[in-house]
Design a protein around this motif. Structure first.
Motif, short mmCIF file in Angstrom:
data_model
loop_
_atom_site.label_atom_id
_atom_site.label_comp_id
_atom_site.label_asym_id
_atom_site.label_seq_id
_atom_site.Cartn_x
_atom_site.Cartn_y
_atom_site.Cartn_z
N TYR A 1 -2.95 -3.19 -7.11
CA TYR A 1 -4.06 -3.18 -8.08
C TYR A 1 -4.30 -1.75 -8.57
O TYR A 1 -4.47 -1.51 -9.76
N PHE A 2 -4.31 -0.80 -7.66
CA PHE A 2 -4.55 0.60 -7.97
C PHE A 2 -3.52 1.11 -8.98
O PHE A 2 -3.87 1.75 -9.97
N ILE A 3 -2.26 0.78 -8.76
CA ILE A 3 -1.19 1.23 -9.65
C ILE A 3 -1.27 0.54 -11.00
O ILE A 3 -1.11 1.18 -12.05
N GLU A 4 -1.54 -0.75 -11.01
CA GLU A 4 -1.56 -1.53 -12.25
C GLU A 4 -2.82 -1.31 -13.09
O GLU A 4 -2.86 -1.71 -14.25
N ASN A 5 -3.84 -0.69 -12.53
CA ASN A 5 -5.11 -0.50 -13.24
C ASN A 5 -5.48 0.97 -13.38
O ASN A 5 -6.63 1.36 -13.16
N ASN A 6 -4.50 1.76 -13.79
CA ASN A 6 -4.73 3.18 -14.09
C ASN A 6 -5.39 3.92 -12.94
O ASN A 6 -6.33 4.69 -13.16
N PHE A 7 -4.94 3.67 -11.73
CA PHE A 7 -5.39 4.37 -10.53
C PHE A 7 -6.89 4.18 -10.26
O PHE A 7 -7.57 5.08 -9.79
N LYS A 8 -7.36 2.99 -10.56
CA LYS A 8 -8.74 2.60 -10.27
C LYS A 8 -8.73 1.79 -8.98
O LYS A 8 -7.99 0.82 -8.85
N SER A 9 -9.56 2.19 -8.04
CA SER A 9 -9.66 1.44 -6.78
C SER A 9 -10.37 0.12 -7.02
O SER A 9 -11.35 0.06 -7.77
N PRO A 10 -9.91 -0.94 -6.38
CA PRO A 10 -10.55 -2.24 -6.59
C PRO A 10 -11.90 -2.33 -5.89
O PRO A 10 -12.09 -1.80 -4.80
N THR A 11 -12.82 -3.00 -6.53
CA THR A 11 -14.12 -3.29 -5.93
C THR A 11 -14.04 -4.68 -5.30
O THR A 11 -13.06 -5.41 -5.50
#
Length: 99
Positions: A57-67
């Motif tokens: 998720y982190f890689i696929e979402n521009n290095f955004k941590s999942p909530t």
């Protein structure tokens, strides 16, 4: 529902009606230990699976941590968390400490 759980439930019922039977007690305790080990292993594999999902998720979402919300919106993530809640509840019931 698995064959192991059905066998365990049957043993528990038989043991309740034959409380003095040491053979049934030993068989029940062995089956309980086996199920506890399987649940603990499943819990640990789910933790690893969740970490892998979070990395992806982190890689696929521009290095955004999942909530938590992100996890719950994912069918795979929510299934992992749901199953982990079950394993955690069983382990807590059996007084098995998690790290």
């Amino acid at each position: 529902h698995t064959k192991e759980v059905e066998q365990f439930d049957m043993l528990r019922s038989r043991l309740k009606s034959n409380q003095g039977n040491n053979f049934l007690y030993e068989k029940y305790m062995n089956e309980l230990a086996s199920i506890q080990t399987k649940v603990l292993n499943k819990h640990n594999s789910l933790k690893t699976e969740l970490k892998e999902w979070e990395k992806l998720y982190f890689i696929e979402n521009n290095f955004k941590s999942p909530t938590v919300s992100d996890v719950m919106q994912s069918s795979k993530g929510s299934q992992i968390l749901k199953t982990m809640r079950y394993t955690k509840a069983l382990l807590k019931e059996w007084k098995i400490e998690l790290d």
